[in-house]
Design a protein around this motif. Sequence first.
Motif, PDB file in Angstrom:
ATOM      1  N   PRO A  61      15.972  30.379  58.972  1.00 19.41           N
ATOM      2  CA  PRO A  61      16.692  30.224  60.333  1.00 19.41           C
ATOM      3  C   PRO A  61      17.806  31.448  60.755  1.00 19.41           C
ATOM      4  O   PRO A  61      17.527  31.745  61.959  1.00 19.41           O
ATOM      5  N   TRP A  62      18.097  32.109  59.982  1.00 18.70           N
ATOM      6  CA  TRP A  62      19.096  33.240  60.167  1.00 18.70           C
ATOM      7  C   TRP A  62      18.195  34.467  61.120  1.00 18.70           C
ATOM      8  O   TRP A  62      18.585  35.054  61.989  1.00 18.70           O
ATOM      9  N   ARG A  63      16.944  34.236  61.012  1.00 18.70           N
ATOM     10  CA  ARG A  63      16.067  35.406  61.619  1.00 18.70           C
ATOM     11  C   ARG A  63      15.988  35.048  63.089  1.00 18.70           C
ATOM     12  O   ARG A  63      16.011  36.006  64.016  1.00 18.70           O
ATOM     13  N   LEU A  64      16.354  34.084  63.755  1.00 19.06           N
ATOM     14  CA  LEU A  64      16.204  33.734  65.109  1.00 19.06           C
ATOM     15  C   LEU A  64      17.441  34.341  65.673  1.00 19.06           C
ATOM     16  O   LEU A  64      17.493  35.025  66.858  1.00 19.06           O
ATOM     17  N   GLU A  65      18.929  34.126  64.777  1.00 19.57           N
ATOM     18  CA  GLU A  65      19.873  34.853  65.421  1.00 19.57           C
ATOM     19  C   GLU A  65      19.810  36.364  65.349  1.00 19.57           C
ATOM     20  O   GLU A  65      20.261  37.052  66.226  1.00 19.57           O
ATOM     21  N   TRP A  66      19.252  36.735  64.199  1.00 18.25           N
ATOM     22  CA  TRP A  66      19.158  38.106  64.041  1.00 18.25           C
ATOM     23  C   TRP A  66      18.393  38.749  65.155  1.00 18.25           C
ATOM     24  O   TRP A  66      18.563  39.776  65.778  1.00 18.25           O
ATOM     25  N   ALA A  67      17.190  37.966  65.606  1.00 18.43           N
ATOM     26  CA  ALA A  67      16.309  38.650  66.629  1.00 18.43           C
ATOM     27  C   ALA A  67      17.234  38.856  68.045  1.00 18.43           C
ATOM     28  O   ALA A  67      16.864  39.681  68.585  1.00 18.43           O
ATOM     29  N   ARG A  68      18.173  37.660  68.135  1.00 20.99           N
ATOM     30  CA  ARG A  68      18.788  37.748  69.427  1.00 20.99           C
ATOM     31  C   ARG A  68      20.006  39.100  69.571  1.00 20.99           C
ATOM     32  O   ARG A  68      20.186  39.475  70.592  1.00 20.99           O
ATOM     33  N   SER A  69      20.364  39.475  68.306  1.00 24.14           N
ATOM     34  CA  SER A  69      21.351  40.189  68.351  1.00 24.14           C
ATOM     35  C   SER A  69      21.296  41.387  67.473  1.00 24.14           C
ATOM     36  O   SER A  69      22.219  42.442  67.526  1.00 24.14           O
ATOM     37  N   PHE A  70      20.163  41.931  66.957  1.00 24.63           N
ATOM     38  CA  PHE A  70      19.847  43.110  66.261  1.00 24.63           C
ATOM     39  C   PHE A  70      20.153  44.370  66.992  1.00 24.63           C
ATOM     40  O   PHE A  70      20.612  45.404  66.582  1.00 24.63           O
ATOM     41  N   LYS A  71      19.788  44.459  68.249  1.00 26.50           N
ATOM     42  CA  LYS A  71      20.077  45.689  68.945  1.00 26.50           C
ATOM     43  C   LYS A  71      21.814  45.814  69.285  1.00 26.50           C
ATOM     44  O   LYS A  71      22.231  46.898  68.712  1.00 26.50           O
ATOM     45  N   GLU A  72      22.378  44.953  69.238  1.00 27.47           N
ATOM     46  CA  GLU A  72      23.916  44.988  69.433  1.00 27.47           C
ATOM     47  C   GLU A  72      24.463  45.468  67.909  1.00 27.47           C
ATOM     48  O   GLU A  72      25.523  46.062  67.583  1.00 27.47           O
ATOM     49  N   ASP A  73      23.977  44.742  66.864  1.00 31.17           N
ATOM     50  CA  ASP A  73      24.203  44.987  65.438  1.00 31.17           C
ATOM     51  C   ASP A  73      23.970  46.715  65.073  1.00 31.17           C
ATOM     52  O   ASP A  73      24.699  47.301  64.690  1.00 31.17           O
TER      53      ASP A  73
END
Length: 166
Positions: A117-129
Amino acid sequence: MSLHCISFFYSSTFTHICFIIKQKQIREDLGESYSPYATTDISDEFSWGVLRAESKGTPDVSESIGRLIIAIAKNMTEMEEDELLRAKKPILADIEQHILRSNGYWLNVMLQSQAKPWRLEWARSFKEDYESITLSELQELAAAYLQPKNAIRIEIHPADVLGGAN
């Protein structure tokens, strides 16, 4: 941001910086290899990963190139802001222009989101990360992990160079 995301973002940024430095030192300064290469392999399940650097060349310079690659990794504690920016720029451009616009990327995220499930949040924020990675963070990680004692150097030679051994 999850631990999985952090390790991936930092490791891929290290890879790009290592590639930039290797290309400059091995290809342009020494002229010893046309295609130095760096990549990472980070485990989703375990707390480990590998940064691998390769350089094809002639057997007579393989030892010196291998030692140079280890020195480049060790000296990443001294990387400069320009190197970080040059590493992040193509990553961010690829994210913006290709990855986030790819149906295949989002399909892959959705297929994995139930098990991870963490991959969904990762996908939403990885550019900002990626945008938030700082030079001091990378230097600190380099000091902790990219040391000669952690390196494994492997040379592969044609059979006729070492009397039949590979």
